[in-house]
Design an enzyme around this catalytic site. Structure first.
Site: not given
Lengths: 325, 329
Positions: B62, B131
């Protein structure tokens, strides 16, 4: 000596290295007066690295720099007066006094900024290289980083990404032996940073960063490969910094004569001068003329920076958004 | 006017497709956006249409690919970066805050970062605490970013192009439970204004202020409140930074009561910020204290009934709104 270096190249290289040295030595003196705010990290001693690499670059090539970024700025073609004014926090600074030493930047010459986050430039340079590749230019991106940043995940991620996408990128690890106050012998788990290159599927090259010619030759090969579509390279430049991590650092972690010994035996300007004069390529008088010219230029930059106006209160809220409605 | 039947997911895909067709500088990159079609199937089919240069798979890195998006934006491209979930965006938070949001200022106005980052947010799918969070309020804290939360098909379709036209970095938060939302859009649906909140349901008795994945729940609550004689107005913020103070304050001035429904944690939340703005600007208009319905202050639990208990629900909104209006909460 690299066959590609013309007499003009040599003069330009010397002027660049001398300008960096003079800029940094003068900052060292001026910082001690208390007039310069913030953190200032000096590049003195490392001039051959930025100069040897950037001599191969065009204005449309991009570099990402570090907290120790003045040398990269100058080598990439930034003017010293707006840099000096920026470090003094003045409105006439290249960033209007909002960035300071750790954020000097000039996109017009392809300098994407010094960076106060150690390793922060790695991902940025992947993007610069990606843009060049997608636009079909043969532009390259060069990420300068230190031995400290060599242990940052984002640098490792960036090197992996650069190979995965076969980006026209060069990663220049300037290993000056210390990450802040911690020796790279302690903090880098392998013998050489360049040893990690294989793990990212790219060539790893080690050069003596006191030797401009060695840096220039190695960087030239890597940049030519990148321009031709051959992908990235990791170039480790082993060198030394002459001052502390930042101005004011007492450097208790270094031997008292460590810098003195390096200055006397391996100084990059001294080695350059010795080599070009003994080979009869340049004569000492013309180098001394450059020295005088550079000294005057830096002096004028300091005088102008001291006299320059500060940013105004109206500048506080600008440059946060281009548009915000 | 001709209409098309679509979903939130398809509307975003169509927006990406339109952007790729309109502007050769636009490309999409992220984890599994190419051959796999996106972790939420948003980019399905785009690889075949636009090829691997413009529908670009990334390693699971990321920090590297968000930073590369910034560098590419500075290099003249118009990247759309997809991050799988907001929790993973923390791996790139340094790049988003220290570079994307900050470069324009640090450079004294020299370089803006025309970057769009899309990511999913929110809970409700039993994916537990790494998540499922709603951290868009953190991003709304950061000067230099524009933060959007499409909650409708129209905004899913229209916010992307407006974001790409913005010269500054824009973050778009897509609540994962909205992707299957179905409905119709005009066949010529396109760019929408991203500066203003919208009144999704007019009402006189209480303002229910929300955004993103909480909008359907809040509209459900408003419908049920109507059945008991309480006429709730529902405000969809749409833009979380900047906040559209004018629309919020006009609504509160008319209803004299406000409930903020925010899936983020209560402490230091977007709901706290909106509440403070109402106090600062409309204190004397209020007939009751501002109320908040937020997620429980725990990491998101896995077990379904615990997760549902942790999230804002229509029942809670109804109870809180009823209490404000009738004083019997």
């Amino acid at each position: 000596m690299s066959a590609t270096l013309t007499r003009d190249d040599l003069l330009r290289a010397y002027r660049t290295m001398r300008t960096i040295r003079e800029f940094e030595e003068r900052l060292h003196v001026e910082f001690a007066t208390g007039e310069i705010p913030g953190f200032v990290h000096l590049y003195a001693g490392e001039e051959a690295s930025a100069t040897g690499v950037c001599l191969h670059l065009r204005p449309d090539d991009r570099i990402a720099s570090t907290h120790r970024g003045h040398g990269h700025c100058i080598a990439k073609g930034m003017e010293v007066a707006p840099m000096m004014a920026e470090i003094y926090g003045k409105k006439t600074g290249i960033c209007g006094g909002k960035g300071g030493s750790m954020h000097v930047a000039d996109l017009d010459v392809g300098m994407m900024g010094a960076n106060g986050i150690v390793g922060g430039g790695g991902p940025l340079i992947c993007g610069a290289a990606l843009a060049a590749k997608m636009k079909g230019t043969d532009g390259v991106g060069v990420c300068f980083f230190g031995d400290g940043a060599s242990n940052q995940g984002m640098i490792l991620e960036a090197m992996n990404l650069a190979t995965v996408w076969r980006l026209p990128a060069l990663f220049v690890a300037e290993n000056n032996g210390y990450a802040e106050a911690t020796s790279s012998k302690y903090s880098v788990a392998c013998d050489n940073i360049a040893d990690r290159a294989g793990g990212f599927g790219m060539p790893g090259v080690i050069v003596d960063g006191h030797d401009f010619f060695a840096v220039h030759e190695a960087a030239g090969e890597a940049i030519a490969r990148a321009r031709a579509g051959g992908g990235p390279t990791l170039l480790e430049v082993k060198l030394n910094r002459y001052y502390g991590h930042f101005e004011g650092d007492q450097q208790t972690y270094r031997a008292t004569d460590e810098v003195k010994r390096i200055r006397e035996t391996r100084d990059c300007l001294m080695l350059f001068t010795r080599r070009v004069s003994s080979a009869g390529l340049l004569d000492l008088a013309e180098l001394e003329a450059i020295d005088r010219d550079v000294a005057a230029q830096i002096d004028a930059a300091v005088v102008a920076a001291k006299a320059a106006p500060k940013p105004t209160a109206a500048d506080l809220l600008t440059d946060v958004y281009v548009e915000y409605a | 006017m001709s209409t098309v039947t679509t979903t939130y997911r398809e509307a975003i895909r169509e927006a990406i497709r339109e952007a790729l067709r309109r502007d050769p500088r636009v490309f999409l990159m992220g984890e599994d956006v190419g051959a796999y079609g996106g972790c939420f199937a948003v980019s399905k089919g785009l690889l075949d249409e636009f090829g691997p240069e413009r529908i670009r798979d990334t390693p699971l890195s990321e920090s590297a690919f968000v930073g590369a998006g910034i560098g590419a934006a500075l290099g003249g491209m118009r990247p759309i970066v997809e991050i799988m979930t907001v929790n993973f965006s923390l791996l790139a938070l340094d790049q988003i805050l220290n570079n994307a949001a900050t470069l324009l200022h640090m450079s004294g106005g020299q370089f803006n970062v025309p970057l769009v980052i899309r990511m999913t947010t929110g809970g409700g799918r039993q994916l537990a605490a790494q998540h499922s969070h709603s951290l868009e309020g953190w991003y709304a804290h950061i000067p230099g970013l524009r933060v959007l939360a499409p909650a409708t098909l129209e905004d899913a379709r229209g916010m992307l192009w407006s974001a790409l036209e913005d010269p500054d970095p824009v973050l778009i938060f897509e609540h994962a439970l909205l992707y299957n939302q179905a409905g119709t859009l005009p066949a010529d649906a396109g760019a929408v204004d991203i500066r203003r909140a919208r009144v999704r349901r007019p009402g006189r008795d209480v303002s229910l202020i929300t955004y993103g994945g909480s909008l359907p729940k809040t509209l459900e609550a408003a419908g049920r409140l109507a059945a008991e004689g309480i006429d709730a107005e529902v405000i969809d913020l749409r833009s979380l930074r900047p906040l559209d103070d004018a629309t919020i304050l006009a609504s509160v001035a008319a209803t004299r009561r406000a409930v903020i429904v925010d899936e983020g944690w209560r402490s230091g939340s977007l709901a706290a910020e909106i509440s403070a703005r109402i106090m600062e600007n409309a204190f004397y208009e209020l007939d009751a204290p501002v109320a908040r319905v937020c997620s429980a202050e725990v990491p998101m639990p896995y077990a379904r009934h615990l997760e549902q208990a942790a999230l804002p629900q229509a029942d809670t909104v109804i109870r809180v709104a009823r209490g404000l209006v009738r004083g019997d909460g």
